[in-house]
Design an enzyme around this catalytic site. Structure first.
Site, short mmCIF file in Angstrom:
data_model
loop_
_atom_site.label_atom_id
_atom_site.label_comp_id
_atom_site.label_asym_id
_atom_site.label_seq_id
_atom_site.Cartn_x
_atom_site.Cartn_y
_atom_site.Cartn_z
CB THR A 66 -0.99 0.05 1.17
OG1 THR A 66 -1.82 -0.96 0.89
CG2 THR A 66 -2.00 1.21 1.37
CG ASP A 187 -5.71 -3.88 1.49
OD1 ASP A 187 -5.06 -4.51 0.62
OD2 ASP A 187 -5.42 -3.43 2.55
CG HIS A 191 -5.17 -8.02 3.87
ND1 HIS A 191 -4.27 -8.40 3.27
CD2 HIS A 191 -4.88 -6.61 3.61
CE1 HIS A 191 -3.33 -7.85 3.08
NE2 HIS A 191 -3.79 -6.53 2.87
CG ASP A 234 -2.97 -0.19 -3.27
OD1 ASP A 234 -4.06 -0.44 -3.50
OD2 ASP A 234 -2.62 0.20 -2.00
CG HIS A 235 -1.83 -3.70 -3.32
ND1 HIS A 235 -2.84 -4.44 -2.89
CD2 HIS A 235 -1.63 -2.97 -2.32
CE1 HIS A 235 -3.43 -4.16 -1.79
NE2 HIS A 235 -2.52 -2.93 -1.32
#
Length: 395
Positions: A66, A187, A191, A234-235
């Site tokens: 991040t 995100d 997770h 971001d990812h």
């Protein structure tokens, strides 16, 4: 005299008209939003935004986590060059550990020239809502408008959208020409439950609805025709399991290293003369690749920063290094060439083509020069290139 006053009035009207028609770009980052979530889940707004504007797949920088990647988006520099090499790392200059929620506000960690400072120097205004790095006094300065992430409670997602709209409604002369906003989902759900979960689906679809409302509200503004909207991330996110944990400590003698910094990447700080032993011991371990700092593959652009460990350990997609036997259901930080790490990029507005889908991925270092172009300013030296993404722009 009347003629002179009339001329002044006409000039003032023309100047005011030009100001009121100034372009504005809103860029929103949805943390951990994989490029294919729009295929997996019900996202009518993002589908519509893409069909009316541009759609592409963007590749993060290494490591695909991040803080490093949000600051790459802001500076156009890979993490190895701007200094935020991980979400947590030991800094040799300050002899302290950069850690989220602890001391990330120390400006000494933050190199490069973030877009809000580049713009400010050149007479443009930038408003930021929680973008990593924006609440740090980098080079002694902040964006024109910003929100302190340390102040709790944090703004809700609905309140963040309201803050964006508030800035868009500011009078000419105060209104930002660039607005950047950060959202911590999907995100967190990725997770906690994995990318392919009903909880992640719910967050993706909720965000899609919220952004749809933002775009609808934008269309009712008098300057709607002058507003660009970019949605990116971001990812990505990959599924991980307890069966895919690699315990480095089971292969290495503790006398060979000072410490192992587990994470993405995992970095081993070797004792003098022990690098070869460590590399040999790890060479036959399945699902990992271990490199000397100076020998990390060049395509990762990682290995010159002074804070990187002596040995860098990469894992195959879905595998994690740890000194524990349990892990969370979803993670990222992997080699960005894995498609699971790639992210969404869609945009619409007066500066973008309509109905254009780009086939090739592009690196996220290109976002900084793109934003500089949209602002009409000169970017600072960076790793990105505007020409890489010029095909997204309207002629």
């Amino acid at each position: 005299m009347k003629k002179f006053l009339m001329t002044l009035l006409l000039v003032a009207i023309a100047f005011t008209s030009a100001l009121s028609g100034e372009r504005c770009t809103v860029i929103i980052s949805l943390d951990g939003f994989r490029w294919d979530y729009t295929d997996w889940y019900n996202t009518p707004f993002l589908d519509s935004l893409s069909s009316h504007g541009v759609k592409a797949v963007m590749q993060p920088s290494y490591p695909s986590v991040t803080f490093p990647n949000h600051y790459t988006l802001a500076t156009g520099l890979v993490p190895d060059h701007h200094g935020i090499i991980a979400n947590r790392f030991y800094d040799k200059r300050t002899q302290s550990t950069f850690q989220l929620g602890k001391n990330q506000s120390n400006p000494i960690f933050w190199g490069g020239d973030p877009i809000w400072l580049t713009a400010k120097r050149q007479g443009k205004r930038v408003g930021v809502v929680y973008w990593p790095g924006s609440d740090v006094a980098i080079k002694g300065e902040y964006p024109d408008y910003w929100v302190d992430y340390s102040q709790k409670p944090l703004l809700t997602f609905v309140e963040r959208v309201a803050r964006i709209e508030q800035m868009l409604k500011m009078p000419v002369g105060k209104r930002p020409q660039l607005i950047m906003a950060y959202f911590s989902e999907p995100d967190h759900s990725g997770h906690s439950f994995g990318p392919e979960s009903r909880q992640t689906r719910k967050q993706v679809e909720t965000l899609d609805c919220l952004l749809g409302q933002l775009w609808d509200d934008i269309q009712h503004l008098p300057n709607a025709a002058d507003i660009n909207l970019i949605v990116t991330s971001d990812h990505g996110m990959a599924r991980v399991t307890n069966e895919r944990i690699v315990r480095l400590d089971k292969y290495l003698d503790p006398s060979w290293y000072e410490t192992i910094d587990y994470g993405f990447p995992s970095m081993i700080f070797a004792k003098k003369g022990c690098e070869k032993r460590i590399l040999k011991a790890l060479s036959s371990v399945p699902h990992i690749r271990a490199y000397r700092k100076s020998e990390v593959p060049s395509y990762l652009h990682f290995g010159t920063n002074e804070n990187i460990g002596d040995i860098v350990v990469l894992t195959d997609i879905g595998f994690v290094t740890s000194n524990h036997d349990t892990t969370i259901p979803g993670n990222h930080g992997f080699d960005p060439t894995y498609s699971d790490m790639n992210v969404i990029f869609c945009a619409a507005g007066p500066d973008f083509k309509k109905g254009y889908k780009r086939q090739a991925t592009f690196p996220n270092v290109d976002v900084y020069p793109l934003l500089a172009h949209l602002l009409g300013i000169t970017p600072s030296p960076c790793d990105g290139k505007l020409e890489d993404v010029e095909d997204l722009l309207a002629k």
